[in-house]
Scaffold this motif. Sequence first.
Motif, PDB file in Angstrom:
ATOM      1  N   ASN A 137      73.280   3.710  36.466  1.00 43.15           N
ATOM      2  CA  ASN A 137      73.935   4.058  37.732  1.00 43.15           C
ATOM      3  C   ASN A 137      73.379   3.238  38.893  1.00 43.15           C
ATOM      4  O   ASN A 137      74.136   2.705  39.722  1.00 43.15           O
ATOM      5  N   LEU A 138      72.076   3.137  38.971  1.00 46.93           N
ATOM      6  CA  LEU A 138      71.442   2.455  40.094  1.00 46.93           C
ATOM      7  C   LEU A 138      71.707   0.958  40.090  1.00 46.93           C
ATOM      8  O   LEU A 138      71.776   0.327  41.155  1.00 46.93           O
ATOM      9  N   THR A 139      71.843   0.363  38.911  1.00 43.66           N
ATOM     10  CA  THR A 139      72.024  -1.088  38.819  1.00 43.66           C
ATOM     11  C   THR A 139      73.487  -1.502  38.883  1.00 43.66           C
ATOM     12  O   THR A 139      73.785  -2.702  38.817  1.00 43.66           O
ATOM     13  N   ARG A 140      74.386  -0.539  39.054  1.00 42.22           N
ATOM     14  CA  ARG A 140      75.813  -0.856  39.087  1.00 42.22           C
ATOM     15  C   ARG A 140      76.166  -1.753  40.270  1.00 42.22           C
ATOM     16  O   ARG A 140      77.080  -2.565  40.198  1.00 42.22           O
ATOM     17  N   ASP A 141      75.437  -1.600  41.375  1.00 39.73           N
ATOM     18  CA  ASP A 141      75.668  -2.435  42.566  1.00 39.73           C
ATOM     19  C   ASP A 141      74.367  -3.169  42.889  1.00 39.73           C
ATOM     20  O   ASP A 141      73.534  -2.672  43.644  1.00 39.73           O
ATOM     21  N   PRO A 142      74.159  -4.365  42.318  1.00 35.86           N
ATOM     22  CA  PRO A 142      72.878  -5.075  42.475  1.00 35.86           C
ATOM     23  C   PRO A 142      72.592  -5.549  43.894  1.00 35.86           C
ATOM     24  O   PRO A 142      71.443  -5.876  44.214  1.00 35.86           O
ATOM     25  N   ASP A 152      71.180   8.108  46.950  1.00 33.19           N
ATOM     26  CA  ASP A 152      72.529   8.435  46.518  1.00 33.19           C
ATOM     27  C   ASP A 152      72.473   9.413  45.352  1.00 33.19           C
ATOM     28  O   ASP A 152      72.151   9.045  44.217  1.00 33.19           O
ATOM     29  N   GLN A 153      72.793  10.673  45.621  1.00 27.84           N
ATOM     30  CA  GLN A 153      72.681  11.717  44.605  1.00 27.84           C
ATOM     31  C   GLN A 153      73.715  11.572  43.495  1.00 27.84           C
ATOM     32  O   GLN A 153      73.571  12.176  42.436  1.00 27.84           O
ATOM     33  N   HIS A 154      74.737  10.737  43.719  1.00 35.11           N
ATOM     34  CA  HIS A 154      75.695  10.454  42.658  1.00 35.11           C
ATOM     35  C   HIS A 154      75.046   9.623  41.543  1.00 35.11           C
ATOM     36  O   HIS A 154      75.514   9.637  40.403  1.00 35.11           O
ATOM     37  N   LEU A 155      74.004   8.896  41.892  1.00 36.69           N
ATOM     38  CA  LEU A 155      73.360   7.997  40.941  1.00 36.69           C
ATOM     39  C   LEU A 155      72.187   8.660  40.224  1.00 36.69           C
ATOM     40  O   LEU A 155      71.990   8.482  39.012  1.00 36.69           O
ATOM     41  N   MET A 156      71.401   9.426  40.978  1.00 34.41           N
ATOM     42  CA  MET A 156      70.213  10.094  40.444  1.00 34.41           C
ATOM     43  C   MET A 156      69.871  11.219  41.405  1.00 34.41           C
ATOM     44  O   MET A 156      69.791  10.996  42.623  1.00 34.41           O
ATOM     45  N   ALA A 157      69.685  12.420  40.906  1.00 32.24           N
ATOM     46  CA  ALA A 157      69.558  13.586  41.774  1.00 32.24           C
ATOM     47  C   ALA A 157      68.117  14.044  41.949  1.00 32.24           C
ATOM     48  O   ALA A 157      67.394  14.220  40.967  1.00 32.24           O
ATOM     49  N   GLY A 158      67.722  14.224  43.207  1.00 34.63           N
ATOM     50  CA  GLY A 158      66.415  14.805  43.487  1.00 34.63           C
ATOM     51  C   GLY A 158      65.577  14.055  44.493  1.00 34.63           C
ATOM     52  O   GLY A 158      64.701  14.626  45.136  1.00 34.63           O
ATOM     53  N   PRO A 175      62.170  -1.210  51.217  1.00 36.17           N
ATOM     54  CA  PRO A 175      63.409  -0.473  50.968  1.00 36.17           C
ATOM     55  C   PRO A 175      64.673  -1.305  51.128  1.00 36.17           C
ATOM     56  O   PRO A 175      65.699  -0.983  50.536  1.00 36.17           O
ATOM     57  N   ALA A 176      64.624  -2.369  51.912  1.00 33.69           N
ATOM     58  CA  ALA A 176      65.808  -3.197  52.136  1.00 33.69           C
ATOM     59  C   ALA A 176      66.042  -4.205  51.007  1.00 33.69           C
ATOM     60  O   ALA A 176      67.083  -4.869  50.984  1.00 33.69           O
ATOM     61  N   ARG A 177      65.127  -4.314  50.059  1.00 34.51           N
ATOM     62  CA  ARG A 177      65.308  -5.289  48.983  1.00 34.51           C
ATOM     63  C   ARG A 177      66.486  -4.887  48.101  1.00 34.51           C
ATOM     64  O   ARG A 177      66.640  -3.715  47.754  1.00 34.51           O
ATOM     65  N   PRO A 178      67.345  -5.849  47.699  1.00 28.34           N
ATOM     66  CA  PRO A 178      68.490  -5.526  46.840  1.00 28.34           C
ATOM     67  C   PRO A 178      68.052  -4.958  45.497  1.00 28.34           C
ATOM     68  O   PRO A 178      67.025  -5.360  44.937  1.00 28.34           O
ATOM     69  N   VAL A 179      68.842  -4.045  44.985  1.00 25.53           N
ATOM     70  CA  VAL A 179      68.547  -3.423  43.695  1.00 25.53           C
ATOM     71  C   VAL A 179      68.346  -4.468  42.602  1.00 25.53           C
ATOM     72  O   VAL A 179      67.490  -4.321  41.726  1.00 25.53           O
ATOM     73  N   GLY A 180      69.140  -5.541  42.658  1.00 27.18           N
ATOM     74  CA  GLY A 180      69.061  -6.579  41.639  1.00 27.18           C
ATOM     75  C   GLY A 180      67.731  -7.308  41.579  1.00 27.18           C
ATOM     76  O   GLY A 180      67.441  -7.997  40.597  1.00 27.18           O
ATOM     77  N   GLU A 181      66.895  -7.145  42.617  1.00 23.79           N
ATOM     78  CA  GLU A 181      65.585  -7.799  42.643  1.00 23.79           C
ATOM     79  C   GLU A 181      64.455  -6.808  42.366  1.00 23.79           C
ATOM     80  O   GLU A 181      63.277  -7.138  42.533  1.00 23.79           O
TER      81      GLU A 181
END
Length: 256
Positions: A137-142, A152-158, A175-181
Motif C-alpha cells: 500500500n505504501l509503495t503504490r505512490d513512490p 494515511d490510514q487507508h494504507l496502514m492504520a495506527g 518526512p519530505a523524502r519520497p516513498v520511493g527513496e
Amino acid sequence: MPEGDTVYQAAARIRRRFEGQVLRYSQFRVPRYALVDLTGRRVDAVRSIGKHLLIDVGDHAIHSHLKMEGAWMVHPLGTRWRRPGHQARIVLRTDGWEAVGFELGVCEWIPDPDTELSYLGPDLLDPAFDAAAAVTNLTRDPDRPIGTALLDQHLMAGVGNVYRCEACFLRGVRPARPVGEVDVPAMVDLCQRLLVANKDRTVRTTTGNTRRGQQSWVYGRGGRPCLRCRTPIERTFLGDDNSEDRVLYYCPRCQS
C-alpha cells in the motif's frame, strides 16, 4: 496525542468492565442518535482498529474516534467525572461501572462496522498484522512524501503525528523524502515495534526513557537540541495543511 496505542488502551479499559455485560443505561449526547437506547442489551465485544474504537452490541456497534481531544474514561458507578459534563458524547453503565466518551471526534451507532471500516489499511496492533500488505500500500505512490503516506490510514492504520515524526527520525529519513527513496519494509517494521512497545505503557516513549522531556527524540522538541547530535530540532509543516496536529519535527543533521 491519540494514536493507535492510545485507542488500544481505551478499548482494553472498556473491555475489562463491559465485555459480556448487560447495559443498564445508555445515553448518546449526539442529536442524530438521541433516541437510541441500548438498555438491556449485551456488549458482545470491545475492540480497536487503528485509531477507531468499536463497542459491538448485536449487529450494530458504537463507533468512536478520539480525533485530537477525545478520551474514554471508565470508573465505578457513582464516581465523579474528571471532565465537564458538557463534553460527554456518550454514557454507558452496567450494574457497577460507567464508561463516558468525552469530546469524541466521531460518535455514532452503525450497522455492520467491519464493512464501514473496510477502507482501513492493516492495523499495526492486530496480532495478524499483514506487513507485506502495508508495504504494498505504501509503495503504490513512490513520489508521495513518506511523511504524508505514514499518516494515511487507508494504507496502514495506527500511526499518527507522534509516531510519524519519531519513526522518520529513527530511520534517519526526512518526512519530505519520497516513498520511493525509503526502505519501506524497515519503516513498517519500526512503526509496528514502536506501537507494540507502547500499547501497555502508561507513559509513551520512543527513546526508552520515560522522564518528562526525554520520552521522544524529536516530537514536541522544536528549537531544542537533538538528543543525539545537539543540532536544534526543526519545526515545520508538510504540504498545505498547516494545522497543529500536522506539525513536523525533525533533525536536519540526523535525517537526510
